[in-house]
Design a protein around this motif. Sequence first.
Motif, PDB file in Angstrom:
ATOM      1  N   GLU A 194       0.805  -1.118  -0.028  1.00 50.00           N
ATOM      2  CA  GLU A 194       0.094  -0.022  -0.014  1.00 50.00           C
ATOM      3  C   GLU A 194       0.703   1.173   0.030  1.00 50.00           C
ATOM      4  O   GLU A 194       0.577   2.183  -0.678  1.00 50.00           O
ATOM      5  N   LEU A 195       1.797   1.391   0.809  1.00 50.29           N
ATOM      6  CA  LEU A 195       2.889   2.400   0.745  1.00 50.29           C
ATOM      7  C   LEU A 195       3.550   2.444  -0.693  1.00 50.29           C
ATOM      8  O   LEU A 195       3.539   3.606  -1.387  1.00 50.29           O
ATOM      9  N   GLU A 196       3.900   1.583  -1.319  1.00 55.74           N
ATOM     10  CA  GLU A 196       4.472   1.599  -3.076  1.00 55.74           C
ATOM     11  C   GLU A 196       3.106   1.935  -3.664  1.00 55.74           C
ATOM     12  O   GLU A 196       3.651   2.902  -4.659  1.00 55.74           O
ATOM     13  N   ALA A 197       1.758   1.866  -3.582  1.00 57.48           N
ATOM     14  CA  ALA A 197       0.981   2.068  -4.481  1.00 57.48           C
ATOM     15  C   ALA A 197       0.481   3.718  -3.897  1.00 57.48           C
ATOM     16  O   ALA A 197      -0.433   4.494  -4.522  1.00 57.48           O
ATOM     17  N   GLY A 198       1.024   4.102  -2.962  1.00 56.23           N
ATOM     18  CA  GLY A 198       0.711   5.681  -2.314  1.00 56.23           C
ATOM     19  C   GLY A 198      -0.512   5.683  -1.721  1.00 56.23           C
ATOM     20  O   GLY A 198      -1.101   6.838  -1.257  1.00 56.23           O
ATOM     21  N   GLY A 199      -0.989   4.873  -1.025  1.00 56.61           N
ATOM     22  CA  GLY A 199      -2.272   4.594  -0.196  1.00 56.61           C
ATOM     23  C   GLY A 199      -1.754   5.232   1.334  1.00 56.61           C
ATOM     24  O   GLY A 199      -2.730   5.710   2.080  1.00 56.61           O
ATOM     25  N   VAL A 200      -0.660   4.843   1.725  1.00 58.05           N
ATOM     26  CA  VAL A 200      -0.375   5.619   3.098  1.00 58.05           C
ATOM     27  C   VAL A 200       1.020   6.165   2.905  1.00 58.05           C
ATOM     28  O   VAL A 200       1.943   6.134   1.786  1.00 58.05           O
ATOM     29  N   ASP A 201       1.457   7.111   3.844  1.00 59.47           N
ATOM     30  CA  ASP A 201       2.760   7.951   3.807  1.00 59.47           C
ATOM     31  C   ASP A 201       3.859   7.067   4.318  1.00 59.47           C
ATOM     32  O   ASP A 201       4.870   7.506   4.055  1.00 59.47           O
ATOM     33  N   ALA A 202       3.610   6.243   5.268  1.00 54.29           N
ATOM     34  CA  ALA A 202       4.660   5.559   5.678  1.00 54.29           C
ATOM     35  C   ALA A 202       4.328   4.063   6.346  1.00 54.29           C
ATOM     36  O   ALA A 202       2.850   3.814   6.411  1.00 54.29           O
ATOM     37  N   VAL A 203       5.041   3.201   6.682  1.00 55.02           N
ATOM     38  CA  VAL A 203       4.617   1.877   7.136  1.00 55.02           C
ATOM     39  C   VAL A 203       5.548   1.686   8.699  1.00 55.02           C
ATOM     40  O   VAL A 203       6.808   1.947   8.449  1.00 55.02           O
ATOM     41  N   VAL A 204       4.896   1.229   9.568  1.00 58.99           N
ATOM     42  CA  VAL A 204       5.668   1.072  10.845  1.00 58.99           C
ATOM     43  C   VAL A 204       5.532  -0.206  11.051  1.00 58.99           C
ATOM     44  O   VAL A 204       4.386  -1.065  11.368  1.00 58.99           O
ATOM     45  N   ALA A 205       6.777  -1.125  11.255  1.00 53.73           N
ATOM     46  CA  ALA A 205       6.858  -2.488  11.524  1.00 53.73           C
ATOM     47  C   ALA A 205       7.981  -2.918  12.061  1.00 53.73           C
ATOM     48  O   ALA A 205       9.123  -2.148  12.265  1.00 53.73           O
ATOM     49  N   ASP A 206       8.288  -4.156  12.264  1.00 56.50           N
ATOM     50  CA  ASP A 206       9.465  -4.731  12.865  1.00 56.50           C
ATOM     51  C   ASP A 206      10.644  -4.657  11.768  1.00 56.50           C
ATOM     52  O   ASP A 206      10.546  -4.607  10.597  1.00 56.50           O
ATOM     53  N   ASN A 207      11.805  -4.131  12.456  1.00 56.00           N
ATOM     54  CA  ASN A 207      13.005  -3.878  11.573  1.00 56.00           C
ATOM     55  C   ASN A 207      13.349  -5.081  10.554  1.00 56.00           C
ATOM     56  O   ASN A 207      13.937  -4.870   9.581  1.00 56.00           O
ATOM     57  N   GLY A 208      13.436  -6.083  11.131  1.00 61.12           N
ATOM     58  CA  GLY A 208      13.644  -7.430  10.289  1.00 61.12           C
ATOM     59  C   GLY A 208      12.871  -7.514   8.842  1.00 61.12           C
ATOM     60  O   GLY A 208      13.485  -7.684   7.989  1.00 61.12           O
ATOM     61  N   VAL A 209      11.691  -7.580   9.397  1.00 62.40           N
ATOM     62  CA  VAL A 209      10.655  -7.657   8.179  1.00 62.40           C
ATOM     63  C   VAL A 209      10.737  -6.414   7.221  1.00 62.40           C
ATOM     64  O   VAL A 209      10.879  -6.747   6.018  1.00 62.40           O
ATOM     65  N   VAL A 210      10.811  -5.117   7.660  1.00 60.89           N
ATOM     66  CA  VAL A 210      10.931  -3.971   6.768  1.00 60.89           C
ATOM     67  C   VAL A 210      12.207  -4.069   5.928  1.00 60.89           C
ATOM     68  O   VAL A 210      12.378  -3.859   4.742  1.00 60.89           O
ATOM     69  N   VAL A 211      13.432  -4.350   6.597  1.00 56.68           N
ATOM     70  CA  VAL A 211      14.771  -4.419   6.005  1.00 56.68           C
ATOM     71  C   VAL A 211      14.650  -5.576   4.929  1.00 56.68           C
ATOM     72  O   VAL A 211      15.167  -5.353   3.736  1.00 56.68           O
ATOM     73  N   HIS A 212      14.096  -6.586   5.328  1.00 55.48           N
ATOM     74  CA  HIS A 212      14.161  -7.718   4.225  1.00 55.48           C
ATOM     75  C   HIS A 212      13.250  -7.411   2.950  1.00 55.48           C
ATOM     76  O   HIS A 212      13.882  -7.704   2.098  1.00 55.48           O
ATOM     77  N   TYR A 213      12.099  -6.713   3.326  1.00 53.49           N
ATOM     78  CA  TYR A 213      11.352  -6.234   2.262  1.00 53.49           C
ATOM     79  C   TYR A 213      11.806  -5.332   1.422  1.00 53.49           C
ATOM     80  O   TYR A 213      11.897  -5.464   0.071  1.00 53.49           O
ATOM     81  N   VAL A 214      12.649  -4.282   1.856  1.00 50.15           N
ATOM     82  CA  VAL A 214      13.220  -3.282   1.017  1.00 50.15           C
ATOM     83  C   VAL A 214      14.405  -4.059   0.248  1.00 50.15           C
ATOM     84  O   VAL A 214      14.533  -3.517  -0.872  1.00 50.15           O
ATOM     85  N   ALA A 215      15.001  -4.877   1.086  1.00 47.87           N
ATOM     86  CA  ALA A 215      16.177  -5.544   0.095  1.00 47.87           C
ATOM     87  C   ALA A 215      15.827  -6.190  -1.042  1.00 47.87           C
ATOM     88  O   ALA A 215      16.582  -6.413  -2.002  1.00 47.87           O
ATOM     89  N   ASN A 216      14.816  -6.761  -0.949  1.00 49.14           N
ATOM     90  CA  ASN A 216      14.189  -7.809  -2.054  1.00 49.14           C
ATOM     91  C   ASN A 216      13.188  -7.102  -2.921  1.00 49.14           C
ATOM     92  O   ASN A 216      12.849  -7.975  -3.841  1.00 49.14           O
TER      93      ASN A 216
END
Length: 288
Positions: A194-216
């Motif tokens: 949803e952040l990628e689509a512009g539906g939200v301004d930010a996402v707050v979540a666990d660091n491991g999951v966020v880092v993994h998603y951004v890297a992949n």
Amino acid sequence: MPSITTRHFLQSAGTLLAGLVLVACGKQEPPAPASTAAAPAASAPAPAAKVYVVGTDAAYAPFESQNEKGEIVGFDIDVVKAVAQKAGMEVKFVNTPWEGIFNTLAQGDRDFLVSAITITDERKQTMDFSSPYFDAQQLMAVKKDSKIAKFDDLKKLKVGVQNGTTGDEVVTKLQGKDSTNIKRFESTPLALKELEAGGVDAVVADNGVVVHYVANNPTSNFKTLADSSFAAEQYGLAVKKGNADLLAKLNKGLADIKSDGTYNTIYTSYFGTAPGAVAAAPAPAASK
């Protein structure tokens, strides 16, 4: 023709009878069939080893997710498999939606849970936790061209979180429980989409999951932001309240894989570096 007197008749009859008796006495009776000894009762089969049913929300890579074959894989899964091997336990992982995962434990449908579950004082009132096995912290994901610089900047913005996680908790505390700007999703990857689509301004979540998603997902054009207000968190394996026997087995297994280097090997394979020391006591705040 000589006549047969009564005496002669009786003598002859007696002789004949005696002969018959002798023949009868000398006849061998067929041997009685040997009595068959009772066959020993078949020993009862050994009871099947207990298979511990482990609940996990397989939508939280790299901790737990499903591969192309539908198999549940991830850091948490490898940790539990190693713990089970040390403890002599057999485990079976069952994909369990996050929103109802704790109910399955309370009702006895799952023996224990592994799902990047943060140890919190509130959760400890209704379930027991193993020793911590992972240090975590909240992290923000925003677009690369975003002006957001700190957590407080999200106070009046649309923020995506996974429903019921500690990311949800910290954003609710920031914006207020009646905020309509908090967008809750079934999983963190859905919030990031949803952040990628512009539906939200930010996402707050666990660091491991966020880092993994951004890297992949390099085409998502995200950047990550930490904030000093985010408290340290620790994950634990959750068992039903009072199940001391299972808890002891899990803690023993965790201690064993940490002492023999197995844990470090698993950690490095997922995160690229060796883990830092896991503190003994969990922080009061929490990730998932």
